[in-house]
Design a protein around this motif. Structure first.
Motif, PDB file in Angstrom:
ATOM      1  N   ILE A   1      31.036  30.607  32.604  1.00 23.14           N
ATOM      2  CA  ILE A   1      29.671  31.004  32.954  1.00 23.14           C
ATOM      3  C   ILE A   1      29.383  30.489  34.360  1.00 23.14           C
ATOM      4  O   ILE A   1      29.536  29.295  34.632  1.00 23.14           O
ATOM      5  CB  ILE A   1      28.644  30.404  31.961  1.00 23.14           C
ATOM      6  CG1 ILE A   1      28.971  30.792  30.520  1.00 23.14           C
ATOM      7  CG2 ILE A   1      27.225  30.773  32.356  1.00 23.14           C
ATOM      8  CD1 ILE A   1      28.879  32.269  30.222  1.00 23.14           C
ATOM      9  N   THR A   2      28.979  31.392  35.238  1.00 25.50           N
ATOM     10  CA  THR A   2      28.619  31.011  36.597  1.00 25.50           C
ATOM     11  C   THR A   2      27.174  31.421  36.830  1.00 25.50           C
ATOM     12  O   THR A   2      26.892  32.593  37.086  1.00 25.50           O
ATOM     13  CB  THR A   2      29.541  31.708  37.619  1.00 25.50           C
ATOM     14  OG1 THR A   2      30.899  31.446  37.254  1.00 25.50           O
ATOM     15  CG2 THR A   2      29.285  31.199  39.023  1.00 25.50           C
ATOM     16  N   PRO A   3      26.249  30.463  36.713  1.00 22.70           N
ATOM     17  CA  PRO A   3      24.839  30.816  36.902  1.00 22.70           C
ATOM     18  C   PRO A   3      24.556  31.152  38.366  1.00 22.70           C
ATOM     19  O   PRO A   3      25.189  30.604  39.264  1.00 22.70           O
ATOM     20  CB  PRO A   3      24.102  29.547  36.476  1.00 22.70           C
ATOM     21  CG  PRO A   3      25.063  28.445  36.750  1.00 22.70           C
ATOM     22  CD  PRO A   3      26.432  29.038  36.498  1.00 22.70           C
ATOM     23  N   THR A   4      23.644  32.075  38.558  1.00 23.27           N
ATOM     24  CA  THR A   4      23.280  32.445  39.923  1.00 23.27           C
ATOM     25  C   THR A   4      21.815  32.113  40.172  1.00 23.27           C
ATOM     26  O   THR A   4      21.519  31.227  40.951  1.00 23.27           O
ATOM     27  CB  THR A   4      23.555  33.938  40.180  1.00 23.27           C
ATOM     28  OG1 THR A   4      22.962  34.717  39.130  1.00 23.27           O
ATOM     29  CG2 THR A   4      25.052  34.220  40.213  1.00 23.27           C
ATOM     30  N   SER A   5      20.924  32.782  39.491  1.00 30.23           N
ATOM     31  CA  SER A   5      19.504  32.521  39.726  1.00 30.23           C
ATOM     32  C   SER A   5      19.077  31.273  38.950  1.00 30.23           C
ATOM     33  O   SER A   5      19.717  30.874  37.985  1.00 30.23           O
ATOM     34  CB  SER A   5      18.660  33.721  39.305  1.00 30.23           C
ATOM     35  OG  SER A   5      18.631  33.825  37.900  1.00 30.23           O
ATOM     36  N   VAL A   6      17.997  30.681  39.419  1.00 29.89           N
ATOM     37  CA  VAL A   6      17.480  29.481  38.761  1.00 29.89           C
ATOM     38  C   VAL A   6      16.094  29.743  38.160  1.00 29.89           C
ATOM     39  O   VAL A   6      15.278  28.849  38.045  1.00 29.89           O
ATOM     40  CB  VAL A   6      17.443  28.272  39.738  1.00 29.89           C
ATOM     41  CG1 VAL A   6      18.843  27.836  40.099  1.00 29.89           C
ATOM     42  CG2 VAL A   6      16.644  28.593  40.992  1.00 29.89           C
ATOM     43  N   ASP A   7      15.854  30.991  37.747  1.00 31.71           N
ATOM     44  CA  ASP A   7      14.563  31.333  37.163  1.00 31.71           C
ATOM     45  C   ASP A   7      14.380  30.744  35.771  1.00 31.71           C
ATOM     46  O   ASP A   7      13.265  30.461  35.360  1.00 31.71           O
ATOM     47  CB  ASP A   7      14.355  32.853  37.138  1.00 31.71           C
ATOM     48  CG  ASP A   7      15.398  33.575  36.292  1.00 31.71           C
ATOM     49  OD1 ASP A   7      16.549  33.101  36.239  1.00 31.71           O
ATOM     50  OD2 ASP A   7      15.059  34.616  35.701  1.00 31.71           O
ATOM     51  N   GLN A   8      15.471  30.551  35.055  1.00 28.79           N
ATOM     52  CA  GLN A   8      15.404  29.910  33.752  1.00 28.79           C
ATOM     53  C   GLN A   8      16.703  29.161  33.500  1.00 28.79           C
ATOM     54  O   GLN A   8      17.737  29.481  34.088  1.00 28.79           O
ATOM     55  CB  GLN A   8      15.086  30.902  32.635  1.00 28.79           C
ATOM     56  CG  GLN A   8      16.169  31.889  32.319  1.00 28.79           C
ATOM     57  CD  GLN A   8      15.736  32.870  31.243  1.00 28.79           C
ATOM     58  OE1 GLN A   8      15.489  34.020  31.550  1.00 28.79           O
ATOM     59  NE2 GLN A   8      15.641  32.437  30.011  1.00 28.79           N
ATOM     60  N   VAL A   9      16.658  28.159  32.628  1.00 26.53           N
ATOM     61  CA  VAL A   9      17.811  27.292  32.380  1.00 26.53           C
ATOM     62  C   VAL A   9      18.937  28.068  31.706  1.00 26.53           C
ATOM     63  O   VAL A   9      18.723  28.740  30.701  1.00 26.53           O
ATOM     64  CB  VAL A   9      17.403  26.085  31.507  1.00 26.53           C
ATOM     65  CG1 VAL A   9      18.625  25.210  31.218  1.00 26.53           C
ATOM     66  CG2 VAL A   9      16.289  25.274  32.154  1.00 26.53           C
TER      67      VAL A   9
ATOM     68  N   ALA B   1      14.515  27.876  29.080  1.00 24.43           N
ATOM     69  CA  ALA B   1      13.210  27.403  29.561  1.00 24.43           C
ATOM     70  C   ALA B   1      13.077  27.665  31.062  1.00 24.43           C
ATOM     71  O   ALA B   1      14.069  27.824  31.779  1.00 24.43           O
ATOM     72  CB  ALA B   1      13.043  25.914  29.268  1.00 24.43           C
ATOM     73  N   ARG B   2      11.838  27.701  31.526  1.00 25.48           N
ATOM     74  CA  ARG B   2      11.530  27.894  32.941  1.00 25.48           C
ATOM     75  C   ARG B   2      10.792  26.666  33.455  1.00 25.48           C
ATOM     76  O   ARG B   2      10.263  25.886  32.659  1.00 25.48           O
ATOM     77  CB  ARG B   2      10.653  29.136  33.131  1.00 25.48           C
ATOM     78  CG  ARG B   2      11.305  30.415  32.648  1.00 25.48           C
ATOM     79  CD  ARG B   2      10.331  31.607  32.746  1.00 25.48           C
ATOM     80  NE  ARG B   2      10.926  32.818  32.206  1.00 25.48           N
ATOM     81  CZ  ARG B   2      11.726  33.629  32.886  1.00 25.48           C
ATOM     82  NH1 ARG B   2      12.015  33.369  34.140  1.00 25.48           N
ATOM     83  NH2 ARG B   2      12.232  34.710  32.323  1.00 25.48           N
ATOM     84  N   VAL B   3      10.752  26.519  34.757  1.00 23.88           N
ATOM     85  CA  VAL B   3      10.001  25.407  35.342  1.00 23.88           C
ATOM     86  C   VAL B   3       8.552  25.494  34.859  1.00 23.88           C
ATOM     87  O   VAL B   3       7.950  26.557  34.875  1.00 23.88           O
ATOM     88  CB  VAL B   3      10.069  25.427  36.886  1.00 23.88           C
ATOM     89  CG1 VAL B   3       9.124  24.401  37.488  1.00 23.88           C
ATOM     90  CG2 VAL B   3      11.492  25.184  37.360  1.00 23.88           C
ATOM     91  N   GLY B   4       8.033  24.378  34.378  1.00 26.21           N
ATOM     92  CA  GLY B   4       6.669  24.320  33.866  1.00 26.21           C
ATOM     93  C   GLY B   4       6.591  24.483  32.360  1.00 26.21           C
ATOM     94  O   GLY B   4       5.563  24.155  31.761  1.00 26.21           O
ATOM     95  N   ASP B   5       7.671  24.969  31.731  1.00 28.90           N
ATOM     96  CA  ASP B   5       7.676  25.125  30.277  1.00 28.90           C
ATOM     97  C   ASP B   5       7.771  23.766  29.599  1.00 28.90           C
ATOM     98  O   ASP B   5       8.495  22.880  30.045  1.00 28.90           O
ATOM     99  CB  ASP B   5       8.876  25.960  29.805  1.00 28.90           C
ATOM    100  CG  ASP B   5       8.704  27.444  30.046  1.00 28.90           C
ATOM    101  OD1 ASP B   5       7.632  27.862  30.532  1.00 28.90           O
ATOM    102  OD2 ASP B   5       9.669  28.187  29.762  1.00 28.90           O
ATOM    103  N   GLU B   6       7.026  23.635  28.514  1.00 28.15           N
ATOM    104  CA  GLU B   6       7.150  22.453  27.666  1.00 28.15           C
ATOM    105  C   GLU B   6       7.898  22.882  26.412  1.00 28.15           C
ATOM    106  O   GLU B   6       7.559  23.880  25.788  1.00 28.15           O
ATOM    107  CB  GLU B   6       5.775  21.901  27.286  1.00 28.15           C
ATOM    108  CG  GLU B   6       5.866  20.584  26.533  1.00 28.15           C
ATOM    109  CD  GLU B   6       4.501  19.988  26.236  1.00 28.15           C
ATOM    110  OE1 GLU B   6       4.082  20.049  25.061  1.00 28.15           O
ATOM    111  OE2 GLU B   6       3.876  19.459  27.167  1.00 28.15           O
TER     112      GLU B   6
END
Length: 163
Positions: free
Chosen positions: A84-92, A138-143
């Motif tokens: 797995i090679t992640p590209t975007s950082v919109d979600q974990v 999860a995304r930034v800001g998610d609890e």
């Protein structure tokens, strides 16, 4: 010969056989560095096996059996690996580094990795673990809730990056 002696001989032979390593049922997602580590481990085991085999009659039979067991396991893990090679950082996703804070404002940074690469002491967390499962998607800001044996903990994702 008595059946008791035959059974004892069989039991002794079986006791010398190493127990097979259990292969997880979860998909074998790995990071690129995790894949390289698997390749290195297989090469290392093959070299160890060759060294023992070269000793001929002086070879440690138990050591050879242990090495062969580990070779079967790591060859299977290498064959089933899905890099797995992640590209975007919109979600974990697997491979991402994630910073989160808990309800006590304690911040941690971890990377989601495959199970063979996991090393909690160094912040490498199996994506299928309770913490990995809580963070995955999860995304930034998610609890999210990290379900732990000592009690659930609410954590908030504060950053996602590639390294």
């Amino acid at each position: 010969m008595s059946r008791a002696f035959v059974n004892e001989d069989n039991a002794a032979a079986q006791a010398d056989q190493p127990v097979e390593r259990q292969v997880s049922a979860q998909p074998n997602y790995v990071t690129l560095s995790g894949f390289v580590q698997l390749q290195a481990r297989v090469a290392e085991l093959q070299a160890l096996h060759g060294q023992q085999a070269a000793r001929g009659e002086l070879a440690d039979k138990q050591r050879i059996a242990d090495i062969e067991r580990d070779l079967r396991y790591f060859n299977q893990r290498l064959q089933s690996a899905q890099v797995i090679t992640p590209t975007s950082v919109d979600q974990v996703r697997i491979g991402h580094w994630v910073s989160f804070v808990d309800e006590h404002n304690h911040e941690q940074r971890v990377q989601l990795v495959g199970e063979d690469q996991a090393d909690a002491a160094n912040g490498l967390i199996n994506w299928g673990s309770p913490l990995g499962g809580a963070l995955l998607g999860a995304r930034v800001g998610d609890e999210v809730i990290w379900e732990r044996p000592v009690g659930n903990l609410a954590i908030e994702v504060v950053a996602i990056d590639l390294g």
